[in-house]
Design a protein around this motif. Structure first.
Motif, PDB file in Angstrom:
ATOM      1  N   ALA A   1      26.112  75.418  34.716  1.00 32.57           N
ATOM      2  CA  ALA A   1      27.058  76.653  34.195  1.00 32.57           C
ATOM      3  C   ALA A   1      28.369  76.576  34.532  1.00 32.57           C
ATOM      4  O   ALA A   1      29.308  77.046  33.861  1.00 32.57           O
ATOM      5  CB  ALA A   1      26.342  77.904  34.324  1.00 32.57           C
ATOM      6  N   LEU A   2      28.710  76.277  35.828  1.00 32.64           N
ATOM      7  CA  LEU A   2      29.834  76.387  36.521  1.00 32.64           C
ATOM      8  C   LEU A   2      30.585  75.033  35.974  1.00 32.64           C
ATOM      9  O   LEU A   2      31.855  74.779  36.160  1.00 32.64           O
ATOM     10  CB  LEU A   2      29.827  76.252  37.977  1.00 32.64           C
ATOM     11  CG  LEU A   2      29.732  77.562  38.577  1.00 32.64           C
ATOM     12  CD1 LEU A   2      29.350  77.527  40.110  1.00 32.64           C
ATOM     13  CD2 LEU A   2      30.573  78.857  38.337  1.00 32.64           C
ATOM     14  N   GLY A   3      29.932  74.069  35.470  1.00 33.58           N
ATOM     15  CA  GLY A   3      30.559  72.781  35.062  1.00 33.58           C
ATOM     16  C   GLY A   3      30.387  71.637  36.009  1.00 33.58           C
ATOM     17  O   GLY A   3      31.205  70.770  35.978  1.00 33.58           O
ATOM     18  N   ILE A   4      29.651  71.587  37.055  1.00 35.27           N
ATOM     19  CA  ILE A   4      29.477  70.810  38.178  1.00 35.27           C
ATOM     20  C   ILE A   4      28.626  69.719  37.546  1.00 35.27           C
ATOM     21  O   ILE A   4      27.667  69.806  36.697  1.00 35.27           O
ATOM     22  CB  ILE A   4      28.899  71.426  39.184  1.00 35.27           C
ATOM     23  CG1 ILE A   4      29.519  72.369  39.946  1.00 35.27           C
ATOM     24  CG2 ILE A   4      28.472  70.214  40.256  1.00 35.27           C
ATOM     25  CD1 ILE A   4      28.905  73.122  40.881  1.00 35.27           C
ATOM     26  N   PRO A   5      29.329  68.446  37.591  1.00 32.02           N
ATOM     27  CA  PRO A   5      28.516  67.237  37.035  1.00 32.02           C
ATOM     28  C   PRO A   5      27.190  67.122  37.404  1.00 32.02           C
ATOM     29  O   PRO A   5      26.807  67.462  38.622  1.00 32.02           O
ATOM     30  CB  PRO A   5      29.611  66.171  37.307  1.00 32.02           C
ATOM     31  CG  PRO A   5      30.780  66.564  37.577  1.00 32.02           C
ATOM     32  CD  PRO A   5      30.343  68.023  38.128  1.00 32.02           C
ATOM     33  N   ALA A   6      26.302  66.719  36.583  1.00 35.22           N
ATOM     34  CA  ALA A   6      24.835  66.587  36.649  1.00 35.22           C
ATOM     35  C   ALA A   6      24.424  65.656  37.997  1.00 35.22           C
ATOM     36  O   ALA A   6      23.608  65.551  38.828  1.00 35.22           O
ATOM     37  CB  ALA A   6      24.016  66.024  35.396  1.00 35.22           C
ATOM     38  N   GLU A   7      25.518  64.461  38.047  1.00 30.75           N
ATOM     39  CA  GLU A   7      25.410  63.614  39.224  1.00 30.75           C
ATOM     40  C   GLU A   7      25.608  64.358  40.655  1.00 30.75           C
ATOM     41  O   GLU A   7      24.878  64.132  41.596  1.00 30.75           O
ATOM     42  CB  GLU A   7      26.316  62.355  38.939  1.00 30.75           C
ATOM     43  CG  GLU A   7      26.351  61.660  37.737  1.00 30.75           C
ATOM     44  CD  GLU A   7      26.813  62.395  36.691  1.00 30.75           C
ATOM     45  OE1 GLU A   7      27.769  62.996  36.712  1.00 30.75           O
ATOM     46  OE2 GLU A   7      26.430  61.872  35.715  1.00 30.75           O
ATOM     47  N   ILE A   8      26.497  64.991  40.611  1.00 35.20           N
ATOM     48  CA  ILE A   8      26.587  65.918  41.815  1.00 35.20           C
ATOM     49  C   ILE A   8      25.700  66.930  42.143  1.00 35.20           C
ATOM     50  O   ILE A   8      24.946  66.921  43.389  1.00 35.20           O
ATOM     51  CB  ILE A   8      27.993  66.447  41.758  1.00 35.20           C
ATOM     52  CG1 ILE A   8      29.157  65.692  41.810  1.00 35.20           C
ATOM     53  CG2 ILE A   8      27.996  67.598  42.917  1.00 35.20           C
ATOM     54  CD1 ILE A   8      30.526  66.395  41.598  1.00 35.20           C
ATOM     55  N   MET A   9      24.929  67.519  41.031  1.00 36.55           N
ATOM     56  CA  MET A   9      23.855  68.267  41.229  1.00 36.55           C
ATOM     57  C   MET A   9      22.695  67.666  41.736  1.00 36.55           C
ATOM     58  O   MET A   9      21.701  68.111  42.476  1.00 36.55           O
ATOM     59  CB  MET A   9      23.741  69.078  40.011  1.00 36.55           C
ATOM     60  CG  MET A   9      24.570  70.136  39.350  1.00 36.55           C
ATOM     61  SD  MET A   9      25.223  71.232  40.956  1.00 36.55           S
ATOM     62  CE  MET A   9      23.357  72.013  40.997  1.00 36.55           C
ATOM     63  N   THR A  10      22.489  66.271  41.296  1.00 33.45           N
ATOM     64  CA  THR A  10      21.178  65.526  41.629  1.00 33.45           C
ATOM     65  C   THR A  10      21.237  65.113  43.178  1.00 33.45           C
ATOM     66  O   THR A  10      20.640  64.899  43.947  1.00 33.45           O
ATOM     67  CB  THR A  10      20.955  64.228  40.822  1.00 33.45           C
ATOM     68  OG1 THR A  10      22.346  63.327  40.842  1.00 33.45           O
ATOM     69  CG2 THR A  10      20.560  64.606  39.534  1.00 33.45           C
ATOM     70  N   ARG A  11      22.740  64.975  43.751  1.00 30.37           N
ATOM     71  CA  ARG A  11      22.798  64.401  45.113  1.00 30.37           C
ATOM     72  C   ARG A  11      22.575  65.970  45.858  1.00 30.37           C
ATOM     73  O   ARG A  11      22.032  65.641  46.999  1.00 30.37           O
ATOM     74  CB  ARG A  11      24.206  64.024  45.293  1.00 30.37           C
ATOM     75  CG  ARG A  11      24.585  62.540  44.622  1.00 30.37           C
ATOM     76  CD  ARG A  11      25.859  62.149  44.854  1.00 30.37           C
ATOM     77  NE  ARG A  11      25.895  61.150  44.101  1.00 30.37           N
ATOM     78  CZ  ARG A  11      25.751  59.807  44.507  1.00 30.37           C
ATOM     79  NH1 ARG A  11      25.282  59.533  45.795  1.00 30.37           N
ATOM     80  NH2 ARG A  11      26.178  58.807  43.769  1.00 30.37           N
ATOM     81  N   LEU A  12      23.057  66.853  45.318  1.00 28.15           N
ATOM     82  CA  LEU A  12      22.746  68.214  46.177  1.00 28.15           C
ATOM     83  C   LEU A  12      21.183  68.490  46.241  1.00 28.15           C
ATOM     84  O   LEU A  12      20.627  68.911  46.937  1.00 28.15           O
ATOM     85  CB  LEU A  12      23.410  69.374  45.397  1.00 28.15           C
ATOM     86  CG  LEU A  12      24.869  69.594  45.552  1.00 28.15           C
ATOM     87  CD1 LEU A  12      25.476  70.814  44.760  1.00 28.15           C
ATOM     88  CD2 LEU A  12      25.100  69.780  47.113  1.00 28.15           C
ATOM     89  N   GLU A  13      20.598  67.968  45.178  1.00 26.12           N
ATOM     90  CA  GLU A  13      19.070  68.078  45.061  1.00 26.12           C
ATOM     91  C   GLU A  13      18.344  67.461  46.368  1.00 26.12           C
ATOM     92  O   GLU A  13      17.442  67.979  47.136  1.00 26.12           O
ATOM     93  CB  GLU A  13      18.248  67.634  43.948  1.00 26.12           C
ATOM     94  CG  GLU A  13      16.792  67.946  43.803  1.00 26.12           C
ATOM     95  CD  GLU A  13      16.331  67.529  42.529  1.00 26.12           C
ATOM     96  OE1 GLU A  13      14.991  67.975  42.322  1.00 26.12           O
ATOM     97  OE2 GLU A  13      16.920  66.723  41.701  1.00 26.12           O
ATOM     98  N   SER A  14      18.854  66.107  46.708  1.00 24.36           N
ATOM     99  CA  SER A  14      18.414  65.665  47.827  1.00 24.36           C
ATOM    100  C   SER A  14      18.823  66.271  49.147  1.00 24.36           C
ATOM    101  O   SER A  14      17.834  66.233  50.190  1.00 24.36           O
ATOM    102  CB  SER A  14      18.815  64.109  47.657  1.00 24.36           C
ATOM    103  OG  SER A  14      20.390  63.873  47.991  1.00 24.36           O
ATOM    104  N   LEU A  15      19.880  66.591  49.111  1.00 27.24           N
ATOM    105  CA  LEU A  15      20.261  67.762  50.366  1.00 27.24           C
ATOM    106  C   LEU A  15      19.392  68.876  50.440  1.00 27.24           C
ATOM    107  O   LEU A  15      18.992  69.164  51.451  1.00 27.24           O
ATOM    108  CB  LEU A  15      21.766  67.922  50.385  1.00 27.24           C
ATOM    109  CG  LEU A  15      22.222  68.983  51.387  1.00 27.24           C
ATOM    110  CD1 LEU A  15      22.194  68.350  52.652  1.00 27.24           C
ATOM    111  CD2 LEU A  15      23.812  69.364  51.102  1.00 27.24           C
ATOM    112  N   TRP A  16      18.994  69.312  49.566  1.00 34.20           N
ATOM    113  CA  TRP A  16      18.302  70.749  49.170  1.00 34.20           C
ATOM    114  C   TRP A  16      16.910  70.355  50.094  1.00 34.20           C
ATOM    115  O   TRP A  16      16.458  71.348  50.601  1.00 34.20           O
ATOM    116  CB  TRP A  16      17.874  70.904  47.815  1.00 34.20           C
ATOM    117  CG  TRP A  16      17.324  72.124  47.425  1.00 34.20           C
ATOM    118  CD1 TRP A  16      15.779  72.199  47.392  1.00 34.20           C
ATOM    119  CD2 TRP A  16      17.707  73.587  47.418  1.00 34.20           C
ATOM    120  NE1 TRP A  16      15.306  73.453  46.923  1.00 34.20           N
ATOM    121  CE2 TRP A  16      16.420  74.265  47.051  1.00 34.20           C
ATOM    122  CE3 TRP A  16      19.042  74.141  47.396  1.00 34.20           C
ATOM    123  CZ2 TRP A  16      16.388  75.872  46.931  1.00 34.20           C
ATOM    124  CZ3 TRP A  16      19.009  75.629  47.227  1.00 34.20           C
ATOM    125  CH2 TRP A  16      17.890  76.329  47.001  1.00 34.20           C
TER     126      TRP A  16
END
Length: 161
Positions: free
Chosen positions: A34-49
């Motif tokens: 919703a903030l406009g963060i690209p999906a690629e960055i969000m998937t990288r954050l998921e591995s950090l999560w």
């Protein structure tokens, strides 16, 4: 910077772990998109999560703590998020230029995202100045000081034992 004792650091880390224990990445994913963060960055954050570390016999969800603190920082400083998004848009538009666009896009995106975040930081500070990098550095420093004090206090605790 607030310096914590070993016990205070471990206590803060335990509180953060308990606070974020039940959070789901799906909520962060929806907010990030919703903030406009690209999906690629969000998937990288998921591995950090998913990163955890055993500290004092307790599993600490270090990744969850870091990701949620990053999003709390972005919520508290919306100008930085808007500036980053505008910079990313410049990168996408640059990539659309035939022939030379794909070569210039990484440089344009990086430079414009840094500049956009810096300008957003000055607006968040309430005093736009002629040097927005100074405001951005101050905001980033404030964000990481708290986490640094917790991790240093925990490190000192385990080095002493």
């Amino acid at each position: 910077m607030q310096v914590l004792t070993r016990e205070q650091g471990m206590f803060e880390l335990t509180l953060l772990n308990a606070e974020h224990a039940r959070e789901q990445f799906d909520d962060i994913l929806v907010e990030g998109l919703a903030l406009g963060i690209p999906a690629e960055i969000m998937t990288r954050l998921e591995s950090l999560w998913t990163v955890t570390k055993a500290i004092a016999g307790e599993m600490i969800a270090i990744g969850k703590i870091l990701v949620t603190q990053i999003f709390a920082f972005l919520r508290a400083h919306p100008g930085i998020a808007v500036g980053l998004l505008l910079g990313a848009a410049v990168g996408v538009l640059t990539a659309a230029v035939p022939f030379i666009g794909p070569l210039l896009a990484p440089i344009a995106a990086s430079a414009s995202m840094i500049a956009g975040a810096a300008i957003g930081a000055t607006f968040d500070a309430g005093t736009p100045s002629s040097d927005p990098l100074v405001a951005m550095i101050q905001l980033a420093k404030a964000f990481f000081e708290f986490l640094q004090s917790i991790f240093q206090a925990v490190r000192d605790y385990y080095l002493a034992n």
